[in-house]
Design a protein around this motif. Sequence first.
Motif, PDB file in Angstrom:
ATOM      1  N   VAL A  90     -32.574 -23.555  56.044  1.00  0.00           N
ATOM      2  CA  VAL A  90     -31.611 -24.301  56.835  1.00  0.00           C
ATOM      3  C   VAL A  90     -30.374 -24.325  55.835  1.00  0.00           C
ATOM      4  CG1 VAL A  90     -30.822 -26.320  57.814  1.00  0.00           C
ATOM      5  CG2 VAL A  90     -33.167 -25.552  58.474  1.00  0.00           C
ATOM      6  N   SER A  91     -30.632 -24.724  54.467  1.00  0.00           N
ATOM      7  CA  SER A  91     -29.545 -24.866  53.637  1.00  0.00           C
ATOM      8  C   SER A  91     -28.764 -23.335  53.610  1.00  0.00           C
ATOM      9  CB  SER A  91     -30.150 -25.104  52.224  1.00  0.00           C
ATOM     10  OG  SER A  91     -29.139 -25.185  51.340  1.00  0.00           O
ATOM     11  N   ASP A  92     -29.274 -22.365  53.515  1.00  0.00           N
ATOM     12  CA  ASP A  92     -28.763 -21.193  53.280  1.00  0.00           C
ATOM     13  C   ASP A  92     -28.287 -20.631  54.409  1.00  0.00           C
ATOM     14  OD1 ASP A  92     -30.611 -19.440  54.094  1.00  0.00           O
ATOM     15  OD2 ASP A  92     -31.801 -19.027  52.472  1.00  0.00           O
ATOM     16  N   GLY A  93     -28.587 -20.983  55.628  1.00  0.00           N
ATOM     17  CA  GLY A  93     -28.086 -20.750  56.868  1.00  0.00           C
ATOM     18  C   GLY A  93     -29.046 -19.778  57.807  1.00  0.00           C
ATOM     19  N   SER A  94     -30.242 -19.335  57.257  1.00  0.00           N
ATOM     20  CA  SER A  94     -30.776 -18.168  57.676  1.00  0.00           C
ATOM     21  C   SER A  94     -31.766 -18.964  58.918  1.00  0.00           C
ATOM     22  CB  SER A  94     -32.012 -17.810  56.684  1.00  0.00           C
ATOM     23  OG  SER A  94     -31.346 -16.965  55.555  1.00  0.00           O
ATOM     24  N   VAL A  95     -31.957 -19.970  58.810  1.00  0.00           N
ATOM     25  CA  VAL A  95     -32.517 -21.060  60.024  1.00  0.00           C
ATOM     26  C   VAL A  95     -31.264 -22.120  60.198  1.00  0.00           C
ATOM     27  CG1 VAL A  95     -34.355 -22.351  60.760  1.00  0.00           C
ATOM     28  CG2 VAL A  95     -34.832 -20.461  59.708  1.00  0.00           C
ATOM     29  N   ASN A 150     -25.396 -27.990  51.801  1.00  0.00           N
ATOM     30  CA  ASN A 150     -24.947 -27.841  53.172  1.00  0.00           C
ATOM     31  C   ASN A 150     -25.962 -28.062  54.305  1.00  0.00           C
ATOM     32  OD1 ASN A 150     -23.095 -26.224  54.503  1.00  0.00           O
ATOM     33  ND2 ASN A 150     -24.347 -24.577  54.599  1.00  0.00           N
ATOM     34  N   LEU A 151     -26.301 -29.432  54.000  1.00  0.00           N
ATOM     35  CA  LEU A 151     -27.459 -29.871  55.021  1.00  0.00           C
ATOM     36  C   LEU A 151     -27.059 -31.155  55.525  1.00  0.00           C
ATOM     37  CD1 LEU A 151     -30.583 -29.534  53.150  1.00  0.00           C
ATOM     38  CD2 LEU A 151     -30.055 -28.167  55.060  1.00  0.00           C
ATOM     39  N   THR A 152     -26.762 -31.480  56.993  1.00  0.00           N
ATOM     40  CA  THR A 152     -26.761 -32.612  57.404  1.00  0.00           C
ATOM     41  C   THR A 152     -28.014 -33.193  58.150  1.00  0.00           C
ATOM     42  OG1 THR A 152     -24.406 -32.059  57.917  1.00  0.00           O
ATOM     43  CG2 THR A 152     -25.223 -33.943  59.165  1.00  0.00           C
ATOM     44  N   VAL A 153     -28.312 -34.530  58.012  1.00  0.00           N
ATOM     45  CA  VAL A 153     -29.178 -35.114  58.618  1.00  0.00           C
ATOM     46  C   VAL A 153     -28.821 -35.847  59.854  1.00  0.00           C
ATOM     47  CG1 VAL A 153     -30.992 -36.971  58.644  1.00  0.00           C
ATOM     48  CG2 VAL A 153     -30.464 -35.809  56.335  1.00  0.00           C
ATOM     49  N   ILE A 154     -29.479 -35.535  61.007  1.00  0.00           N
ATOM     50  CA  ILE A 154     -28.732 -36.048  62.345  1.00  0.00           C
ATOM     51  C   ILE A 154     -29.738 -37.248  62.870  1.00  0.00           C
ATOM     52  CG2 ILE A 154     -28.143 -33.893  63.152  1.00  0.00           C
ATOM     53  CD1 ILE A 154     -30.230 -33.870  65.119  1.00  0.00           C
ATOM     54  N   GLY A 155     -30.784 -37.551  62.253  1.00  0.00           N
ATOM     55  CA  GLY A 155     -31.419 -38.493  62.645  1.00  0.00           C
ATOM     56  C   GLY A 155     -33.012 -38.337  62.269  1.00  0.00           C
ATOM     57  N   GLY A 156     -34.066 -39.080  62.962  1.00  0.00           N
ATOM     58  CA  GLY A 156     -35.313 -39.212  62.635  1.00  0.00           C
ATOM     59  C   GLY A 156     -36.263 -39.301  63.866  1.00  0.00           C
ATOM     60  N   LEU A 157     -37.437 -38.816  63.584  1.00  0.00           N
ATOM     61  CA  LEU A 157     -38.524 -38.889  64.637  1.00  0.00           C
ATOM     62  C   LEU A 157     -39.693 -39.614  64.023  1.00  0.00           C
ATOM     63  CD1 LEU A 157     -38.538 -35.332  66.023  1.00  0.00           C
ATOM     64  CD2 LEU A 157     -37.625 -37.227  67.071  1.00  0.00           C
ATOM     65  N   THR A 158     -40.124 -40.538  64.515  1.00  0.00           N
ATOM     66  CA  THR A 158     -41.311 -41.164  64.018  1.00  0.00           C
ATOM     67  C   THR A 158     -42.490 -40.311  63.645  1.00  0.00           C
ATOM     68  OG1 THR A 158     -42.727 -43.461  63.989  1.00  0.00           O
ATOM     69  CG2 THR A 158     -42.185 -42.149  66.003  1.00  0.00           C
ATOM     70  N   GLN A 159     -43.073 -40.666  62.672  1.00  0.00           N
ATOM     71  CA  GLN A 159     -44.559 -40.112  62.558  1.00  0.00           C
ATOM     72  C   GLN A 159     -45.581 -41.161  62.742  1.00  0.00           C
ATOM     73  OE1 GLN A 159     -44.778 -38.787  58.149  1.00  0.00           O
ATOM     74  NE2 GLN A 159     -43.445 -37.096  58.556  1.00  0.00           N
ATOM     75  N   GLY A 160     -45.335 -42.367  63.290  1.00  0.00           N
ATOM     76  CA  GLY A 160     -46.265 -43.312  63.562  1.00  0.00           C
ATOM     77  C   GLY A 160     -46.886 -43.920  62.269  1.00  0.00           C
ATOM     78  N   SER A 161     -47.681 -44.923  62.423  1.00  0.00           N
ATOM     79  CA  SER A 161     -48.270 -45.596  61.278  1.00  0.00           C
ATOM     80  C   SER A 161     -49.189 -44.669  60.740  1.00  0.00           C
ATOM     81  CB  SER A 161     -49.014 -47.017  61.609  1.00  0.00           C
ATOM     82  OG  SER A 161     -49.338 -47.586  60.579  1.00  0.00           O
ATOM     83  N   ILE A 254     -29.820 -30.232  60.061  1.00  0.00           N
ATOM     84  CA  ILE A 254     -29.062 -28.943  60.622  1.00  0.00           C
ATOM     85  C   ILE A 254     -28.205 -28.455  59.446  1.00  0.00           C
ATOM     86  CG2 ILE A 254     -27.164 -30.513  61.462  1.00  0.00           C
ATOM     87  CD1 ILE A 254     -26.860 -28.458  63.909  1.00  0.00           C
ATOM     88  N   ASN A 255     -27.976 -27.203  59.701  1.00  0.00           N
ATOM     89  CA  ASN A 255     -27.124 -26.767  58.477  1.00  0.00           C
ATOM     90  C   ASN A 255     -25.494 -27.068  58.837  1.00  0.00           C
ATOM     91  OD1 ASN A 255     -25.091 -24.217  58.159  1.00  0.00           O
ATOM     92  ND2 ASN A 255     -26.353 -23.834  56.824  1.00  0.00           N
ATOM     93  N   THR A 256     -24.966 -27.545  57.874  1.00  0.00           N
ATOM     94  CA  THR A 256     -23.721 -28.461  58.032  1.00  0.00           C
ATOM     95  C   THR A 256     -22.506 -27.398  58.496  1.00  0.00           C
ATOM     96  OG1 THR A 256     -24.261 -29.916  56.278  1.00  0.00           O
ATOM     97  CG2 THR A 256     -21.878 -29.757  56.734  1.00  0.00           C
ATOM     98  N   ASP A 257     -22.427 -26.123  58.107  1.00  0.00           N
ATOM     99  CA  ASP A 257     -21.470 -25.276  58.565  1.00  0.00           C
ATOM    100  C   ASP A 257     -21.610 -24.883  60.042  1.00  0.00           C
ATOM    101  OD1 ASP A 257     -20.222 -25.177  56.075  1.00  0.00           O
ATOM    102  OD2 ASP A 257     -21.462 -23.260  55.588  1.00  0.00           O
ATOM    103  N   LYS A 258     -23.030 -25.097  60.492  1.00  0.00           N
ATOM    104  CA  LYS A 258     -23.219 -24.759  61.991  1.00  0.00           C
ATOM    105  C   LYS A 258     -22.890 -25.899  62.741  1.00  0.00           C
ATOM    106  CE  LYS A 258     -25.385 -21.694  63.486  1.00  0.00           C
ATOM    107  NZ  LYS A 258     -24.765 -20.451  64.252  1.00  0.00           N
TER     108      LYS A 258
END
Length: 339
Positions: A90-95, A150-161, A254-258
């Motif tokens: 994701v950092s290099d944009g391949s994904v 080159n990474l942006t965090v858009i949020g999170g999903l719980t993994q539960g306890s 997500i890739n920041t450029d994307k």
Amino acid sequence: MRMKKTPILVAGIASAGLLLGACSGGGSSDGGDGSGSTMRLALNQTEEHPSYIALDNFGQALEESTDGRWGIDVFPNETLGAQAEALQLVSDGSVDMAVVSGAQLENLNADFTAYNLPKVFTDIDHQMQVINNPGELTSELFASLEESNNLTVIGGLTQGSRSVYTTFGAVESPADLAGKKMRVQESDLNVAIAEALGAAATPMAYGELYTGLQSGVVDAAENNEVSYFTQKHFEVAPYFSYTNHVVGLDYVIINTDKLESMTDEDRAAFDEGWAAAWAEHTELWTQATQDAIDGATAGGATFTEVDDAAFSDALAAVAEEFIKTDNQQALYDNAREGQ
């Protein structure tokens, strides 16, 4: 309809060797450059997991709301690589996107450690309020990898306890884990948590864990009931003990450029779709947890309560050890106060 664009991008993933196609469509010129794509999202869970369901629905909703300019294809089961590899791709944009644990991000910025500590969140609702309705400190944290990685965090999903499960028998106190090898995620914090629980930490990729438990490379692991069941770990480690040592968290990156290539209109649709996705995931999680307990029990697993007091002091000491800066302390304190 999605329109294929050329050339086809070949992702440099030795473990998968997949040919990955990109897609695009038209758009207005405000905000980003107006192009679009069907983004590839790397996930280490199965198609039955709440993360896959919610994110797949996110992709379909995004395609509809942007008239086909944008969409998301979710690749489950580590098809695009384990989390550490997906993070780099994701950092290099391949994904384009990935779901990664907090352990992966704290290796890039130690401030993420504050949200991975034992007892920072009291329950899932508390956790989601902090992570997906971020205050100023959390918003700054989520943007902290943009320039460097080159990474942006858009949020999170719980993994539960998260709790402990073992091949050898129920755990009631740290003494029951003495001398036992526990698989942990690859970070110093997770090593320390395992040691506080009484075990010898063994970092290992998630995709290798079933075989590791089956072969005796490790004696124990720690996770939530949903992953325990969907990954069939109950087949080889049938003793689940409710240590409830941390409310786990996955981040969607997500890739920041994307992300910045989206027009203002499409970015608004993306943000709206994400809000619906994490809310759906949280709803699915409660039912999935009970279904997992029922399914694992039917498959021979046992679920056991532990002596909470026997673990509490050791776990409290982990937070004291790993908070090293004023910013980490502020993130931890604000989270415990619910922002």
